[in-house]
Design an enzyme around this catalytic site. Structure first.
Site, PDB file in Angstrom:
ATOM      1  N   GLU A  18     -23.165 -35.321  -6.447  1.00 28.56           N
ATOM      2  CA  GLU A  18     -22.778 -35.363  -7.872  1.00 28.56           C
ATOM      3  C   GLU A  18     -23.930 -34.935  -8.787  1.00 28.56           C
ATOM      4  O   GLU A  18     -24.210 -35.580  -9.801  1.00 28.56           O
ATOM      5  CB  GLU A  18     -22.289 -36.756  -8.257  1.00 28.56           C
ATOM      6  CG  GLU A  18     -20.911 -37.103  -7.721  1.00 28.56           C
ATOM      7  CD  GLU A  18     -19.832 -36.114  -8.128  1.00 28.56           C
ATOM      8  OE1 GLU A  18     -19.893 -35.598  -9.258  1.00 28.56           O
ATOM      9  OE2 GLU A  18     -18.945 -35.849  -7.310  1.00 28.56           O
ATOM     10  N   THR A  55     -18.157 -27.797  -3.512  1.00 30.83           N
ATOM     11  CA  THR A  55     -19.377 -27.375  -2.827  1.00 30.83           C
ATOM     12  C   THR A  55     -19.075 -26.428  -1.663  1.00 30.83           C
ATOM     13  O   THR A  55     -18.090 -26.603  -0.954  1.00 30.83           O
ATOM     14  CB  THR A  55     -20.096 -28.624  -2.294  1.00 30.83           C
ATOM     15  OG1 THR A  55     -20.403 -29.453  -3.409  1.00 30.83           O
ATOM     16  CG2 THR A  55     -21.376 -28.265  -1.566  1.00 30.83           C
ATOM     17  N   GLY A  77     -14.708 -34.879   1.522  1.00 28.57           N
ATOM     18  CA  GLY A  77     -14.222 -35.981   2.347  1.00 28.57           C
ATOM     19  C   GLY A  77     -12.744 -35.809   2.646  1.00 28.57           C
ATOM     20  O   GLY A  77     -11.973 -35.400   1.780  1.00 28.57           O
TER      21      GLY A  77
END
Lengths: 664, 664
Positions: free
Chosen positions: A433, A151, A190
């Site tokens: 997702e 992303t 993350g």
């Protein structure tokens, strides 16, 4: 803290009409697994170093991260001993369906989450044998820490729009990475901000002056010795969020950052030394990982809801409020029909998705095995099922968690209840997702295709087979099976309507505009399909899993299933009136039956959530602890606030007193 | 930061078909008010001391509180100059309907909120003239800081169940305050923890050995000099919450804490020196304050939603994602019909409740004036209306804020969007000031009563008058008025069903159990009534407020109203099929009309939210700022994170490096 069990909760447990342990064992897939899970939970969670002296909500953002790193490292070492018991990846994944240890330790997620969840799987799935040999061991041994960057600031679900470029320089046999714009910055991964030193990066490949689509590259981003960002690499964190604040979500920009040719993950597509691009032979294979993640997600969503339902149910059993009759004591909130109406559907839904997750996982395993033998026929169906279940489970579970939270009144608003955190965690699934609306449109696309194929006489995949039956409904059938069939009729009806609109619109505009103009109806059709699917799976799985169960347990689960089915019939009376010959008298009968079912589930409600067997450390909730001492726990939690460590805060002297004396 | 306006947003504004300023002036109740509001906002919000150097989300819980006290004191002094312009309380309240200054300064609320919002009104409303003389001035001058303590750890909406006792000691002419149990502790009042030194306490009065119900007492809780809790007073904060973390919500327990007799607020009920209790002459008057607060709340909810809609609309105009057609650029997310479906109802709903709040406020003023002349006839109706609107506005606005948040994808999850905070703020309304389900049951109680009265031929209050018309529906009428009448028919139908069930159940069980057993249906009937009411008010108020408006603006608002009405018709097809002769063909026609209306509203969507005229400081959102530079702002906000002030966090050396080297 009182060590006794709250009397109301105790009485609920004596009233329970089935053996709770029996259900727990079924959920765990056998007694041995229950024992193994409990042993592991108790061993790891008894480590005091994994507990927070001061609850994280009182720390600053930075302190939270630092505390999470401390615990992540420690937890990894603890878990290592269990890894040595050498389960296969699939076995351990299945076992992890019921493992909530990490969520007992990280309220807002672990900064190493993506190392295990995506970095390692990406190498495994997309690396060549040589690359796997070189990198996987280092990753598994934690010699390096990685994450997965797809992303960007300007692009999410539309992957083809990603802007990061990897341009091949044949002379030096290197790729040059660049973020040509601000919106090209990787955003969200993350661990990316300050934790990882390696990263799988998805970028637009350019070689010999041509764009060759999105490919994966394994990129070192920080120096292993100093942890400083490498030259040409810009890193940082994306700031505070609704939750996941300890996940260390980061951004990443490149400025002519060079990596060797062998850092492109070349299992399918390849770039040869001279820059020649060799495309992947079977692009469908890319489905595999996405499907895998979505299957796991269904289980995650159901588990969040199961925790929320446990908390709200126990609290509603111990909370007494208001008198129904003047001369009697205040009653348990759980005895209000409105409260049962709020909560029992939450319990039923958590089970519906628990069973759906298990069902789709089995299908995933089967399809994966078939694929290894070259059969990819059922992959598209699996893709649609995974999308449908991901969307519906995330949407239903998050709205029901919120219903549970609100059902706890003001106390549900405190973080000590853990309900706000569960909501923030679960609702995130709606957008990550694959954003839910985008996924529903993908489901709709498959449905429209199937609709046309069926029209031409083709046989549809099992989960869509019902779309071929376009015979009109003869009469309303109020049995559970009958209602489920009616939901299939609703799905057929909505799809038929949407297809009709699509055709009408196509006469007036381009196919793309017609699709857009019909998209609200298409989404409704996709949702109706997904709803019909979940209802069928829940029915099937209750029957399968309760096959060898005691009569008592089977009875309780059958009531819960019926409650679920009737609840949805009442939610969708409009659709059923239109497409399934429901009448006004039938609606009335459904309403009475629903009220009766609430009463039927009532004595077993606490047992049904107890069966999930969440440890208090996992629930992390003053309202939901097993002993039901909610008020004592709320006070004890409040007393942990640093503000409560001193009777007078310094701001009194600095601001309030001079202010009240008119001197400020 | 780019100082230019995003080109897409700029184009949206040129496309707008009406004069945005005209609408702003109508919302402000006149040009002059717009000017006054802007002047005040700009003067106060330009003070740099009221801004946070580091956004509060990065501070620790304690630091947040300390920062909020600093700003609260400063803001009060700033506002004082405006107070001198001497508006009446009602005028300033009306003006405050459009004033969002406090929310620009406190993301999680001010610790002085309850001083102004409840402490002062409680003294005014429940104190004798003497008491008002003594205490009000001190409170208004901020010589003392107060709060209002009603809710207890064990009791919320059921006020009669409160456990705190005030026992009169005639010998010493004092009340003795006690918290006999842990659940008797006051819990939740804002500012109670470390800020207030006085408090209005609701407690069970005992005198001459008899319980005389709940009464209000003005209690000093901290020493004015040292701020230490007084003897017999236990104070602290209740811990971290979903939001409102700077409000300093506290707990309060008493152990034989004595206060003089004149600290009972004795406007209505009294305790004489010898302990004789004199009950209140008109207990209905107690409605007044509750109604007032709920009326204000409707405006608050609509304003939160208006902010969320502004953010999501602007972001959807500037965000481009995915290609509809292969050879064209990515399109504005706002051009997806599904996105319009998510957002336009949010815009319409924010207006619906803005107008409803204004309408019910006028009614409140009228009823209050009547009351001063001894007429209390319309008070019960007003009570039902305020309950209905409080419930529906809080439920609708919070779920639509969440819809706006999710419509912004991943970026809606960051606190820099302000959307998570708006959700947490708004959803709190569902449980405070009367839990929504409890309020709906109160509405239902009135409806059932009205139903029976109408049956006996009595005339019902204006907002319930439609319940008298039980003539069957002749045919579906698709005009806006027709649809609104159909919603009244739905309300009649649901109430009639509920009353029938109530009667049936009453044959089998006690009246109380029958009420409980019917409560799910009763709540549905109450909701249907509330829905019909809001639809009517919105229609009426659009007509009234647009009476003198330009044709363009009137046209736009009429489309928005129609969209709102048709949206709800499609949401409630089940009810309309049952009770309003809707047919399958009508449903299809409604769907087409809805899609057409989305397209109709599309060009004016950004104008409709721009008209709310929220300053960037109020929106406090990287996604929603007026200039539309969302990506630059997201990055700028991220860079404020303390974690981003150093390239390598200390935990690398302390944990990660030794861990990766296998030494930890």
């Amino acid at each position: 803290m009182a060590q006794t069990i709250n009397v109301d909760l105790k009485r609920e447990r004596t009233k329970t009409k089935f053996n709770v342990e029996e259900l727990t064992n079924i959920l765990d897939n056998g007694k041995e697994n229950t024992a193994k899970r409990r042993e592991m939970e108790s061993s790891i969670l008894s480590d005091k170093n994994l507990k927070d002296e001061i609850p994280e909500e009182y720390l600053s953002h930075k302190e939270k991260y630092e505390n999470a790193i401390r615990k992540a490292v420690l937890l990894y070492r603890k878990m290592e001993s269990y890894a040595s018991q050498a389960l296969s990846l699939q076995e351990s994944q299945e076992f992890n369906f019921r493992n909530s240890i990490a969520s007992a330790i990280f309220k807002e997620g672990s900064p190493l989450m993506l190392h295990f969840g995506m970095f390692i799987p990406a190498i495994q799935g997309q690396g060549t044998e040589e690359q796997i040999k070189k990198w996987l061991k280092r990753a598994i041994n934690m010699e390096i820490i990685g994450t997965y960057a797809q992303t960007e600031l300007g692009h999410g679900t539309f992957i083809r729009g990603l802007e990061t470029t990897a341009t091949y320089d044949a002379e030096k046999e290197e790729f040059v990475l660049n973020s040509p714009t601000l919106t090209a910055y990787k955003w969200w991964p993350g661990g990316l901000a300050h934790t990882a030193n390696h990263c799988v990066v998805m970028a637009q490949l350019y070689t010999k002056g041509k764009n060759c689509g999105i490919q994966a590259f394994l990129v070192q981003i920080r120096d292993e010795e100093t942890h400083m960002p490498l030259p040409g690499v810009k890193l940082g964190e994306i700031g505070a969020k609704f939750n996941f604040n300890t996940v260390n979500n980061g951004f990443l920009g490149f400025e002519n950052h060079r990596i060797p040719r062998d850092r492109m993950l070349m299992k399918s597509a390849q770039v040869l030394k001279d820059g020649t691009f060799k495309a992947s032979s079977n692009p469908k294979l890319v489905y595999g990982t996405m499907v895998y993640v979505r299957v796991i997600i269904v289980n995650t969503a159901s588990s969040y809801l199961a925790r929320a339902a446990t908390i709200a149910l126990r609290y509603s059993a111990l909370r007494r409020q208001s008198k129904l009759k003047a001369n009697e004591p205040e009653i348990q909130v759980l005895d209000y029909l409105t409260q049962q109406h709020k909560l029992f559907i939450a319990v039923a839904t958590s089970y519906a998705y628990f069973f759906s997750a298990r069902w789709v996982w089995r299908l995933y395993k089967k399809v994966t095995m078939d694929m290894q033998q070259g059969q990819v026929d059922r992959l598209p169906e699996l893709h649609v099922l995974a999308c449908s279940l991901k969307v519906l489970s995330s949407a239903d579970c998050s709205s029901l968690i919120e219903r549970c939270r609100l059902a706890c009144g003001g106390h549900g608003y405190t973080l000590a209840s853990d309900l706000p955190q569960l909501y923030a965690l679960c609702s995130a699934i709606c957008t990550y997702e694959g954003e839910n609306t985008v996924l529903l449109l993908q489901v709709a696309r498959s449905l429209v295709k199937a609709w046309e194929q069926a029209h031409k006489g083709a046989t549809l995949s099992p989960s869509m087979a019902y779309l071929s039956d376009r015979s009109p409904v003869s009469a309303w059938d109020s049995s559970v099976d009958g209602i489920i069939r009616s939901f299939q009729k609703v799905s057929v009806g909505k799809l038929s309507e949407a297809v009709r609109s699509l055709k009408e619109n196509s006469q007036k505009m381009s196919p793309e505009d017609a699709w857009n103009m019909t998209s609200v109806q298409l989404i409704a059709a996709a949702e109706a399909h997904a709803r019909a699917v979940v209802l069928s799976i829940f029915k099937m799985e209750v029957e399968n899993s309760m096959f060898a169960a005691s009569a008592e347990l089977r009875g309780v689960m059958t009531s819960l299933l019926e409650l679920y089915v009737v609840y949805w019939a009442l939610e969708k009376t409009g659709d059923l009136l239109l497409f399934a010959k429901l009448s006004e008298a039938d609606v009335r009968a459904l309403q009475r039956r629903y009220e009766r079912l609430l009463t039927e589930v009532r004595p077993n409600a606490v047992g049904l959530v107890d069966a999930y067997d969440f440890r208090d450390e996992v629930l992390n909730s003053a309202l939901g602890a097993y002993d039901g001492n909610a008020y004592e726990r709320l006070m004890a939690e409040a007393m942990k606030s640093p503000l409560n460590q001193e009777p007078v805060n310094q701001t009194f002297h600095k601001y309030l007193k001079p202010f009240m004396r008119g001197k400020l």
